[in-house]
Design a protein around this motif. Structure first.
Motif, short mmCIF file in Angstrom:
data_model
loop_
_atom_site.label_atom_id
_atom_site.label_comp_id
_atom_site.label_asym_id
_atom_site.label_seq_id
_atom_site.Cartn_x
_atom_site.Cartn_y
_atom_site.Cartn_z
N SER A 15 1.10 23.55 -18.83
CA SER A 15 2.38 22.96 -18.49
C SER A 15 2.38 22.29 -17.12
N GLY A 33 -0.24 20.53 -15.98
CA GLY A 33 -1.11 19.37 -16.00
C GLY A 33 -2.49 19.60 -15.42
N ASP A 83 -6.53 20.63 -15.25
CA ASP A 83 -7.67 20.45 -16.16
C ASP A 83 -7.91 21.75 -16.93
N PRO A 108 -2.20 20.04 -25.18
CA PRO A 108 -1.25 18.94 -25.35
C PRO A 108 -1.93 17.61 -25.62
N LYS A 109 -1.31 16.77 -26.41
CA LYS A 109 -1.87 15.47 -26.81
C LYS A 109 -2.13 14.53 -25.63
N ARG A 110 -1.43 14.73 -24.52
CA ARG A 110 -1.61 13.84 -23.37
C ARG A 110 -2.96 14.02 -22.68
N TYR A 111 -3.65 15.11 -22.99
CA TYR A 111 -4.96 15.36 -22.40
C TYR A 111 -6.05 14.56 -23.10
N THR A 112 -7.06 14.15 -22.33
CA THR A 112 -8.26 13.55 -22.90
C THR A 112 -9.19 14.69 -23.28
N ARG A 113 -9.59 14.71 -24.53
CA ARG A 113 -10.49 15.76 -25.02
C ARG A 113 -11.92 15.24 -24.96
N ASP A 149 -11.89 12.64 -27.79
CA ASP A 149 -11.79 11.26 -27.32
C ASP A 149 -13.13 10.77 -26.78
#
Length: 85
Positions: free
Chosen positions: A1, A3, A5, A26-31, A79
């Protein structure tokens, strides 16, 4: 929550266990997946060295069975995918 890493350091040899972890991110993270391509003879030596150093024994046969069921990460899951070496 907040943000920060997130690093998941696991073997994750198959897609289903990976999905359990990735579904909580969360989808906003680069995997990003980082794969370490280690030759079989080096795996065998690492298992021997680990047993000598820690007493923890994993047979080479078990490691090879893991390789046989391995499912490589895909871009449906991640990603970015990097392979070393």
């Amino acid at each position: 929550s907040k943000g920060h890493d997130i690093i998941i350091d696991r073997t994750n040899m198959r897609s289903k266990p990976r999905h359990r972890f990735l579904s909580n991110i969360p989808k906003r993270y680069t995997r990003a997946a980082i794969l370490f391509n280690v030759p079989c003879d080096q795996v065998r030596q690492r298992l021997i060295d680990r047993h000598r150093a820690t007493g923890k024994y994993v047979s080479f046969k078990v490691a090879m069975e893991m390789f046989e069921t391995y499912q490589a990460p895909t871009f449906n899951e991640f990603d970015l995918i990097a392979v070393y070496p």
